[in-house]
Design an enzyme around this catalytic site. Structure first.
Site, PDB file in Angstrom:
ATOM      1  N   ALA A   1       2.359   8.504 -10.533  1.00 32.42           N
ATOM      2  CA  ALA A   1       0.785   8.996 -10.654  1.00 32.42           C
ATOM      3  C   ALA A   1      -0.193   8.346 -10.036  1.00 32.42           C
ATOM      4  O   ALA A   1      -0.361   7.164  -9.905  1.00 32.42           O
ATOM      5  CB  ALA A   1       0.647   8.492 -12.234  1.00 32.42           C
TER       6      ALA A   1
ATOM      7  N   TYR B   1      -8.690   0.011  -9.131  1.00 36.45           N
ATOM      8  CA  TYR B   1      -8.103   0.945  -9.553  1.00 36.45           C
ATOM      9  C   TYR B   1      -7.818   1.816  -8.381  1.00 36.45           C
ATOM     10  O   TYR B   1      -6.730   2.314  -7.915  1.00 36.45           O
ATOM     11  CB  TYR B   1      -8.880   1.902 -10.692  1.00 36.45           C
ATOM     12  CG  TYR B   1      -7.922   2.978 -11.071  1.00 36.45           C
ATOM     13  CD1 TYR B   1      -6.833   2.906 -11.814  1.00 36.45           C
ATOM     14  CD2 TYR B   1      -8.361   4.252 -11.283  1.00 36.45           C
ATOM     15  CE1 TYR B   1      -5.996   3.973 -12.440  1.00 36.45           C
ATOM     16  CE2 TYR B   1      -7.753   5.300 -11.587  1.00 36.45           C
ATOM     17  CZ  TYR B   1      -6.516   5.185 -12.287  1.00 36.45           C
ATOM     18  OH  TYR B   1      -5.876   6.110 -12.760  1.00 36.45           O
TER      19      TYR B   1
END
Ligand code: UDP
Length: 314
Positions: free
Chosen positions: A117, A148
């Site tokens: 992902a 992130y």
């Protein structure tokens, strides 16, 4: 009859748990792995007792040992909202880097196909709009979102390295904003924030002037795109998302209309490095996977609002 086995990391999370449901419905055995720092067993409680399903509480940034044959691994473990990765910056970096490395090692050992992902955040604050897969992005590595964005960029890089060097069978999905039941009400994202505030009669907090755009995909469409990618032969990244773009102010107004709240919009500071625009170009997914989203925003929002109503009253 032999049932293929799929491992879903982050299997107790929002997307991970929906993927477990889909894989079970497709006839797989599913092992969900989650350390529950942002996931919740409530998301998979309906699966307990299903003999094809098992759950392992584990932090996959450590060496992963799972006995027996594994055919597919879907790596969905990560804090995934700006508030979560501000609170959990080191864990976010570790699961995207060390966690992806462990997952790839497990896939190599088991000769499994692995789907990683990734995210539209790899495009950062994009200067190409809508975003195509061949755009390399505009990311601030040292800003609050860098933990992130860079972890996911590293995850893509190491996945391609395992593919090229070890011949590992890999897939990479770049996921754009997604919503639906099982999102956390307190994850700080625009949708749970707006719906929660509307249902409680509180002010609706739009950040900046609300002119920034996002494109929201309903979860069942996203899961369908991911499953089709998993079954395909495409090893380069593929965008999966809904190209229907909207400003955040309009989005807040839609939530106000659909909840029927009397809440008013208030404006707060825009978070650092908040992307000004975001919209997936999904031509590649359409061409290669024959996939496009089907659920419109009004329909998807109604289902999601009903879900949050239940969460708030129980
Ligand atoms: N946002 C907002 N109010 C909130 C939460 C978020 O206006 O209470 C804005 C946020 O600044 C961003 C957009 O809504 O511009 C989408 O934010 P979200 O956290 O859902 O996801 P992002 O796309 O930024 O990862």
């Amino acid at each position: 009859m032999y049932k293929p086995t799929a491992v879903v990391t982050g299997g107790a999370g929002f997307l991970g748990s929906h993927l477990c449901d889909r894989l079970l419905a497709e006839g797989y055995k599913v092992i969900a792995v989650d350390n529950l720092i942002t996931g919740n067993t409530n998301n998979i409680s309906h699966l307990i007792g299903n003999e094809d399903f098992s759950f392992v509480k584990y932090d996959i940034t450590n060496y992963i040992f799972l006995p027996g044959r594994i055919d597919f691994i879907l790596h969905f473990a990560s804090p995934a909202s700006p508030i979560d990765y501000l609170k959990l910056p080191i864990q976010t970096l570790k699961v995207g880097s060390l966690g992806t490395h462990k997952v790839l090692g497990l896939a190599k050992e088991k000769k499994a196909r692995v789907l990683i992902a990734s995210t539209s955040e790899v495009y950062g604050d994009p200067v190409v709009h809508p975003q195509t897969e061949d755009y390399w992005g505009n990311v601030n590595p040292i800003g609050p979102r860098g933990v992130y964005d860079e972890a996911k960029r590293f995850a893509e890089a190491i996945t391609m390295a395992y593919h090229r060097y070890h011949g590992l069978d890999t897939r990479i999905v770049r996921i754009f904003n997604t919503y639906g039941p099982r999102m956390r009400l307190d994850d700080g994202r625009a949708l749970p924030a707006f719906v929660g505030q509307s249902l409680r009669g509180e002010d609706i907090t739009v950040f900046g002037d609300g002119s920034q755009t996002r494109s929201f995909c309903y979860v069942s469409d996203l899961v369908d795109g991911i499953y089709k990618l998993l079954m395909s032969n495409e090893t380069d990244p593929v965008n999966i998302g809904n190209p229907s773009e909207i400003t955040i102010k309009q989005f807040a107004e839609e939530v106000i209309r659909l909840t029927g709240t009397k809440s008013k919009i208030v404006y707060q500071d825009l978070p650092e490095d908040d992307p000004k625009v975001r919209q997936p170009n999904i031509d590649k997914a359409k061409r290669i996977l024959g996939w496009e989203p089907k659920v419109g925003r009004t329909e998807g929002l109604k289902i999601t609002i009903d879900y949050f109503k239940k969460v708030i009253t129980t």
